[in-house]
Design an enzyme around this catalytic site. Structure first.
Site, mmCIF file in Angstrom:
data_model
loop_
_atom_site.group_PDB
_atom_site.id
_atom_site.type_symbol
_atom_site.label_atom_id
_atom_site.label_comp_id
_atom_site.label_asym_id
_atom_site.label_seq_id
_atom_site.Cartn_x
_atom_site.Cartn_y
_atom_site.Cartn_z
ATOM 1 N N GLU A 162 0.823 -1.215 0.000
ATOM 2 C CA GLU A 162 0.000 0.000 0.000
ATOM 3 C C GLU A 162 0.855 1.263 0.000
ATOM 4 O O GLU A 162 0.351 2.365 0.226
ATOM 5 C CB GLU A 162 -0.963 -0.018 1.193
ATOM 6 C CG GLU A 162 -1.935 -1.190 1.176
ATOM 7 C CD GLU A 162 -3.137 -1.004 0.226
ATOM 8 O OE1 GLU A 162 -3.668 0.107 0.147
ATOM 9 O OE2 GLU A 162 -3.525 -1.990 -0.427
ATOM 10 N N HIS A 230 -5.092 1.637 6.955
ATOM 11 C CA HIS A 230 -3.667 1.927 6.726
ATOM 12 C C HIS A 230 -3.071 2.421 8.045
ATOM 13 O O HIS A 230 -3.758 3.075 8.842
ATOM 14 C CB HIS A 230 -3.486 3.053 5.692
ATOM 15 C CG HIS A 230 -3.822 2.662 4.292
ATOM 16 N ND1 HIS A 230 -4.575 3.453 3.464
ATOM 17 C CD2 HIS A 230 -3.496 1.574 3.572
ATOM 18 C CE1 HIS A 230 -4.706 2.860 2.283
ATOM 19 N NE2 HIS A 230 -4.051 1.719 2.322
ATOM 20 N N CYS A 347 -3.317 11.319 3.377
ATOM 21 C CA CYS A 347 -3.564 10.391 2.263
ATOM 22 C C CYS A 347 -3.346 11.078 0.925
ATOM 23 O O CYS A 347 -2.987 10.445 -0.063
ATOM 24 C CB CYS A 347 -5.014 9.903 2.268
ATOM 25 S SG CYS A 347 -5.473 9.001 3.718
HETATM 26 O O1 SUG Z 1 -7.932 2.992 -0.356
HETATM 27 N N1 SUG Z 1 -10.682 5.142 -0.381
HETATM 28 C C1 SUG Z 1 -9.258 4.951 -0.221
HETATM 29 C C2 SUG Z 1 -8.718 5.864 0.840
HETATM 30 C C3 SUG Z 1 -7.218 5.835 0.888
HETATM 31 C C4 SUG Z 1 -6.671 6.552 2.052
HETATM 32 N N2 SUG Z 1 -5.251 6.538 1.990
HETATM 33 C C5 SUG Z 1 -4.441 6.506 3.058
HETATM 34 N N3 SUG Z 1 -4.872 6.192 4.276
HETATM 35 N N4 SUG Z 1 -3.181 6.734 2.870
HETATM 36 C C6 SUG Z 1 -8.943 3.497 0.131
HETATM 37 O O2 SUG Z 1 -9.707 2.888 0.881
HETATM 38 C C7 SUG Z 1 -12.829 4.793 -1.468
HETATM 39 C C8 SUG Z 1 -13.381 4.573 -2.844
HETATM 40 C C9 SUG Z 1 -14.860 4.346 -2.880
HETATM 41 O O3 SUG Z 1 -15.415 3.786 -1.951
HETATM 42 O O4 SUG Z 1 -15.478 4.728 -3.894
HETATM 43 C C10 SUG Z 1 -11.345 4.567 -1.405
HETATM 44 O O5 SUG Z 1 -10.781 3.925 -2.253
#
Ligand code: SUG
Length: 416
Positions: A162, A230, A347
């Protein structure tokens, strides 16, 4: 060589929507099916970058990836009416969260003295697993100078990776040699553990890191089960400071001692459960903050506005500031459109320690460019997207045209 930290924020793409695609990401699940506002989302992102530039920091950006992903729709023989989740995956604007774009090991940490970047394979979620080939193409353009950078391929599946969201770096100053900490999860809770230990170890080996300056730490399974998909939802590091929730790691004291053994100057700022519960930390994203070193040398914590709205979190921030520790400022920002999908200020950015002169200048932001980007967003990005719009051919054309207009304005047509 003037090494400094550059934050590369992901510009929110024109197809930004709430499809509830990320199991284990509570914000994504709870906003499933609601109306998104791509234009406002992207403008919130630009305002955050502007505010950080105004602090005197170097700011870069990465571009939205091509969506809808026609190749993915074709490969999975998706029927847009019947397969709503698969259609939404191919439309996802999830590349905005560039903390998941790659793991970055700055030049002072690596055997060959180059900055190494490994795009994250993101294999746990379909909508994210499609990102890395296009991310790699973009990183190879932004960091094309072979004297200073190496951009690798992603780690092979099935070891989930990730990227920087599960990676922390400790150092005296950004340009000095660092200790890199890789935080992995183990499966077994109700939600997937996305970062595999073997992926972390492979990244460290291929980046040529000194094994004595790498630490591997397990995420607390309770935190994953509570929605910390994460590590950067419960911990953030900058220079010698680790800012973490008391329930971030499987063995909290063991994690601190292991990091301290490799980096004796470690300074831990731990938030106890009694002050801010794990659930409140995850709801407000207190730890998904940008912990930044300002040009004057003091640190600022850029947090989502949701932190200011939480009495517990805001009271804790006030107390922390009163102690006169290393963090001297707490700055709330509005990234609510991204937050509703589980993406806070941290993020939205990928940290790269490099000399800005060695980076392709087209990826660096200044005021004039910010204005040009805002103009394209205001003119071309959809004002809102309803769940039933996903898959609509007219909207697909609008989304493609919007991205192409942005690439045109930035002279980055080779990414089309
Ligand atoms: O991978 N949300 C992302 C958020 C990422 C956050 N990144 C960090 N913590 N670094 C994920 O879960 C949601 C997409 C949706 O539901 O349409 C999404 O992918």
């Amino acid at each position: 060589m003037m090494l400094r930290e550059i934050n590369f924020d992901g510009i929110v793409g024109p197809s930004h929507n709430y499809a509830g695609l990320s199991l284990g990401n509570i914000a994504s699940a709870s906003h499933k099916g609601t109306v998104s506002h791509p234009r406002a989302a992207a403008l919130q992102g630009i305002a955050k970058m502007r505010a950080n530039m105004a602090l005197g920091l170097t700011q870069g950006f990465l571009l939205p990836l091509p969506r809808p992903n026609e190749a993915l729709l074709r490969d999975l023989a998706v029927d847009a009416q019947a397969d709503r989740a698969l259609t939404a995956a191919a439309w996802s604007a999830s590349s905005m969260w560039t903390a998941n774009a790659a793991t970055v090991s700055p030049a002072p940490d690596t055997a060959d003295g180059r900055c190494h970047l490994t795009p994250a394979n993101l294999v746990t979620m379909l909508h994210r697993a499609q990102e890395w080939p296009d991310t790699r193409a973009q990183l190879r353009l932004a960091f094309a100078d072979p004297a200073h950078f190496t951009v690798h391929d992603a780690i092979p599946a099935s070891f989930g990776d990730e990227g920087a969201a599960n990676h922390m770096r400790f150092c005296e100053q950004h340009g000095a040699p660092g200790v890199e900490v890789f935080v992995y999860g183990r499966s077994g809770t109700r939600f997937p553990a996305r970062q595999h230990e073997q992926a972390s170890r492979a990244v460290a080996r291929r980046h040529g890191l000194d094994p004595g300056r790498c630490v591997y730490v397990e995420q607390n399974p309770e935190a994953i089960a509570a929605g910390a998909f994460h590590n950067d939802v419960v911990a953030v590091a900058n220079e010698r400071v680790l800012f973490a929730h008391a329930r971030a790691f499987a063995d909290q004291e063991g994690a601190y001692s292991a990091i301290r053994a490799a980096f004796p100057a470690l300074e831990v700022i731990e938030v106890p459960e009694e002050a801010v519960s794990l659930e409140e930390a995850i709801r407000t994203y207190l730890f998904n903050a940008q912990l930044l070193t300002l040009p004057e040398g003091e640190m600022a914590l850029v947090v989502p506005e949701e932190c200011r709205d939480s009495p517990a979190v805001w009271a804790w921030c006030g107390q922390m500031l009163a102690t006169n520790g290393p963090i001297r400022r707490v700055i709330p920002v509005n990234v609510r459109e991204s937050m509703a999908n589980g993406g806070g200020p941290a993020c939205l950015r990928l940290r790269v320690v490099a000399d800005p002169h060695t980076v392709d200048q087209r990826f660096l932001l200044d005021e004039a460019k910010a204005q040009r980007i805002e103009e394209v967003i205001s003119e071309m990005w959809p004002e809102h997207i309803e769940p039933r719009d996903i898959g609509d051919p007219g909207l697909a054309r609008q989304v493609e045209a919007a991205r192409e207009a942005l690439l045109g304005v930035l002279a980055l047509e080779e990414l089309i």
